[in-house]
Design an enzyme around this catalytic site. Structure first.
Site, PDB file in Angstrom:
ATOM      1  N   CYS A  50      37.358 -38.066  -1.450  1.00  0.00           N
ATOM      2  CA  CYS A  50      37.348 -36.611  -1.616  1.00  0.00           C
ATOM      3  C   CYS A  50      38.648 -36.095  -2.232  1.00  0.00           C
ATOM      4  O   CYS A  50      38.641 -35.107  -2.960  1.00  0.00           O
ATOM      5  CB  CYS A  50      37.145 -35.932  -0.266  1.00  0.00           C
ATOM      6  N   ASP A  82      36.501 -37.002   7.098  1.00  0.00           N
ATOM      7  CA  ASP A  82      35.427 -36.889   8.080  1.00  0.00           C
ATOM      8  C   ASP A  82      34.493 -38.088   8.019  1.00  0.00           C
ATOM      9  O   ASP A  82      34.059 -38.611   9.046  1.00  0.00           O
ATOM     10  CB  ASP A  82      34.625 -35.608   7.830  1.00  0.00           C
ATOM     11  N   CYS A 123      38.370 -32.698   0.897  1.00  0.00           N
ATOM     12  CA  CYS A 123      37.532 -32.992   2.052  1.00  0.00           C
ATOM     13  C   CYS A 123      37.284 -31.728   2.877  1.00  0.00           C
ATOM     14  O   CYS A 123      37.968 -30.715   2.727  1.00  0.00           O
ATOM     15  CB  CYS A 123      38.162 -34.100   2.901  1.00  0.00           C
ATOM     16  N   ASP A 124      36.326 -31.816   3.778  1.00  0.00           N
ATOM     17  CA  ASP A 124      35.721 -30.648   4.414  1.00  0.00           C
ATOM     18  C   ASP A 124      36.692 -29.596   4.929  1.00  0.00           C
ATOM     19  O   ASP A 124      36.528 -28.408   4.673  1.00  0.00           O
ATOM     20  CB  ASP A 124      34.843 -31.098   5.588  1.00  0.00           C
ATOM     21  N   LYS A 125      37.698 -30.005   5.697  1.00  0.00           N
ATOM     22  CA  LYS A 125      38.546 -29.022   6.367  1.00  0.00           C
ATOM     23  C   LYS A 125      39.645 -28.470   5.468  1.00  0.00           C
ATOM     24  O   LYS A 125      40.331 -27.517   5.838  1.00  0.00           O
ATOM     25  CB  LYS A 125      39.164 -29.631   7.634  1.00  0.00           C
ATOM     26  N   GLU A 447      31.658 -34.055  14.860  1.00  0.00           N
ATOM     27  CA  GLU A 447      30.373 -33.968  14.175  1.00  0.00           C
ATOM     28  C   GLU A 447      29.485 -35.137  14.599  1.00  0.00           C
ATOM     29  O   GLU A 447      29.953 -36.269  14.717  1.00  0.00           O
ATOM     30  CB  GLU A 447      30.567 -33.993  12.662  1.00  0.00           C
ATOM     31  N   SER A 473      27.584 -32.689  10.893  1.00  0.00           N
ATOM     32  CA  SER A 473      28.009 -32.854   9.515  1.00  0.00           C
ATOM     33  C   SER A 473      27.108 -32.034   8.608  1.00  0.00           C
ATOM     34  O   SER A 473      25.952 -31.762   8.936  1.00  0.00           O
ATOM     35  CB  SER A 473      27.915 -34.334   9.127  1.00  0.00           C
TER      36      SER A 473
END
Length: 561
Positions: A50, A82, A123-125, A447, A473
């Protein structure tokens, strides 16, 4: 008004000679001390695909800032993968990292009195972490998404990382052999970029484009394509101009902008995590937002895009079909978008969408025409009942059985749940309860992708339900309900469920109910005792102490005043 409105505090006057001396060491010259100092928050990392291409984008941002007349200062922030930490203790740090990212960007930008910030994340966060900081600081800012990964391929079928998670369940159920499992593993992630479906990273980047905090089309570009680097440089130019005009996040991240973001998230079939993150961003921006607002918007916005995890296509396909601007124009044409919301460019959403077509191309089916949507209403439903008096979040599209009443199978951790699924101990009609995984109880609200993927792989996706005070997720689908609040760690009803209880999940009625009497529920509540903290030192201990309920975004700075 000087362009270096904030940074002149450290660059102007005789007393600041020592400050300037240090800045000269990092490349400043006489003419640079009147330029706006712009932070480039760089989340580059080689721990995850990511973020592994972000450093190149950061260098393009630096070039763009210089070309536009600003003075860039690059600094690092963190990321957690993640996907790699999924199903382990390490996943407890994922949501925590959102707040660490926010705190780190705020600390550097305010500590160095920067005039603006260009934040780059993958990435996600990274996305919500950066935007929380931007909203708190209220200095001119723009977000640049690192870009989505291109799909892998096996036997003519597009793959994402979720394909690998589901292959584990298929292998455990005897549906595929080890050779096929290994092939999926090898081919699922072919290069740089965030997970390719409309999972959390792509959902949040799409939300930021809809909010006006990122440039049009930038949220769906592939990480490895040249247009992503070009867009990053353009973003730097736009930010410098925003500093000159003093366009602030508080003018952009408004109630209207957040409602626009929610509408787009519903239309593209985005992640449940968007609910949690937008609540936190709204809190940071002093915008009133509640779970009920998501339900109101969900009821009037159709799902227009056929995207993974529950659909057919990946985000690069969405980009080729017209991207977020086309989706937004369709919403605007049906009065489901606020056209007067301001963007970082200084133009309104309506102005930016003027020349965008209002119907999708006929030679594709990624974006459906308005009269033939994937689903007539949005997919992220807010459920309430005695199991979730503050609320819970469910994905309800693609679910064959929107109402299920079943026998509770109770697990006090994700690991115990996954072990039971892989051992074949979960039966059709069961409702799995995974608790003590909430913001405080985990801590960190892990998640549940490993258990839900194992359920799908075992062929039980439309036959069982799963509820948790943890998260899901963006790659999760099926009859799943997360973010159950109050959580088990604070004595929420989910802590009082017993093995064999009957539970009802009713998506149509927005109901999550433990089917016992009020008297029995109160008896259980009277004898319940809180668990001792699992962590007493370090970041998880601090997080568990400070974090609020998921129903208000799991923020860590509420109630401090």
């Amino acid at each position: 008004m000087p362009e270096n409105l904030r940074s002149q505090l450290v660059t102007k006057g005789v007393q600041r000679a020592p400050n300037r001396a240090m800045l000269r060491a990092v490349g400043f010259e006489d003419s640079d001390f009147t330029k706006p100092i712009i932070g480039v928050a760089n989340a580059h990392s080689t721990i995850t695909p990511c973020n592994m291409g972000i450093n190149d984008l950061a260098m393009r941002a630096v070039s763009g800032v210089k070309e536009a007349g600003g003075m860039p200062q690059i600094f690092g922030t963190i990321t957690i993968s993640d996907g790699i930490s999924m199903g382990t203790e390490g996943m407890k740090y994922s949501l925590v990292s959102r707040d660490v990212i926010a705190d780190s960007i705020e600390t550097v930008c305010n500590g160095q009195t920067m005039d603006g910030v260009l934040a780059i994340g993958g990435c996600d966060k990274n996305m919500p972490g950066a935007m929380i900081a931007i909203a708190r600081m209220n200095i001119p800012a723009i977000f640049v998404y690192g870009g989505t990964i291109k799909p892998g391929n096996y036997n003519g079928k597009d793959l994402t990382v979720v394909s690998a998670f589901e292959a584990v369940g298929e292998y455990s159920a005897g549906k595929i052999d080890e050779t096929e499992l290994t092939e999926v593993e090898r081919r699922a992630c072919p290069g740089a970029g965030s997970c390719g479906g409309m999972f959390t990273a792509n959902t949040m980047s799409s939300a930021f484009e809809a909010m006006g905090m990122s440039l049009m089309y930038s949220s769906t570009m592939a990480a490895e394509d040249a247009e992503k680097a070009d867009s990053t440089e353009k973003s730097a130019h736009v930010l410098v101009e925003a500093i000159r005009k003093q366009i602030l996040p508080s003018q952009i991240i408004t109630r209207k902008a957040i409602e626009n973001a929610i509408s787009v998230i519903m239309a593209v079939g985005g992640s449940t995590n968007a609910v949690l993150h937008l609540l936190a961003i709204a809190y940071a921006a002093n915008v009133k937002l509640s779970l009920d607002d998501f339900e109101i918007i969900r009821a009037r916005v159709p799902v227009l895009c056929d995207l993974k995890p529950s659909g057919k296509y990946v985000t690069t396909n969405l980009h080729q079909a017209g991207g977020i601007p086309l989706v937004m124009k369709m919403l605007l044409e049906h009065d489901l978008l606020h056209p007067d919301a301001l963007t970082i460019t200084g133009k309104t959403i309506g102005e930016q969408l003027t020349n965008i077509p209002s119907e999708p191309p006929s030679n594709q089916d990624v974006i459906r025409p308005w009269n033939n949507p994937m689903y007539a209403q949005g997919h992220l439903a807010i459920l309430k009942g005695n199991l979730a008096t503050e609320g819970a979040v469910a994905k309800i599209t693609g679910v064959k059985n929107p109402e299920i009443t079943g026998l509770a199978r109770v697990f006090d951790s994700e690991e115990a749940c996954l072990e039971a699924i892989l051992a074949g101990k979960i039966q059709a009609g069961n409702i799995i309860v995974v608790r003590y995984e909430g913001p405080k109880g985990g801590p960190g609200m892990r998640e549940m992708l490993a258990p839900t993927s194992a359920i799908i792989g075992a062929g039980l996706g439309d036959k069982v339900g799963l509820i948790t005070d943890g998260r899901f997720s963006g790659g999760t689908y099926g009859m799943v309900v997360g973010h159950v609040a109050p959580e088990a760690a604070v004595g929420g009803t989910i802590a009082l469920v017993k093995e064999g209880d009957m539970i009802t999940i009713d998506a149509h009625k927005r109901l999550l109910q433990l089917n016992i009497s009020d008297e029995e529920l109160e008896k259980r509540r009277q004898v319940w005792k809180p668990r001792k903290p699992q962590y007493t030192r370090g970041v998880l201990a601090k997080y568990a102490k400070l974090v609020s309920s998921s129903s208000v975004g799991a923020v860590t700075d509420a109630g401090l005043g």
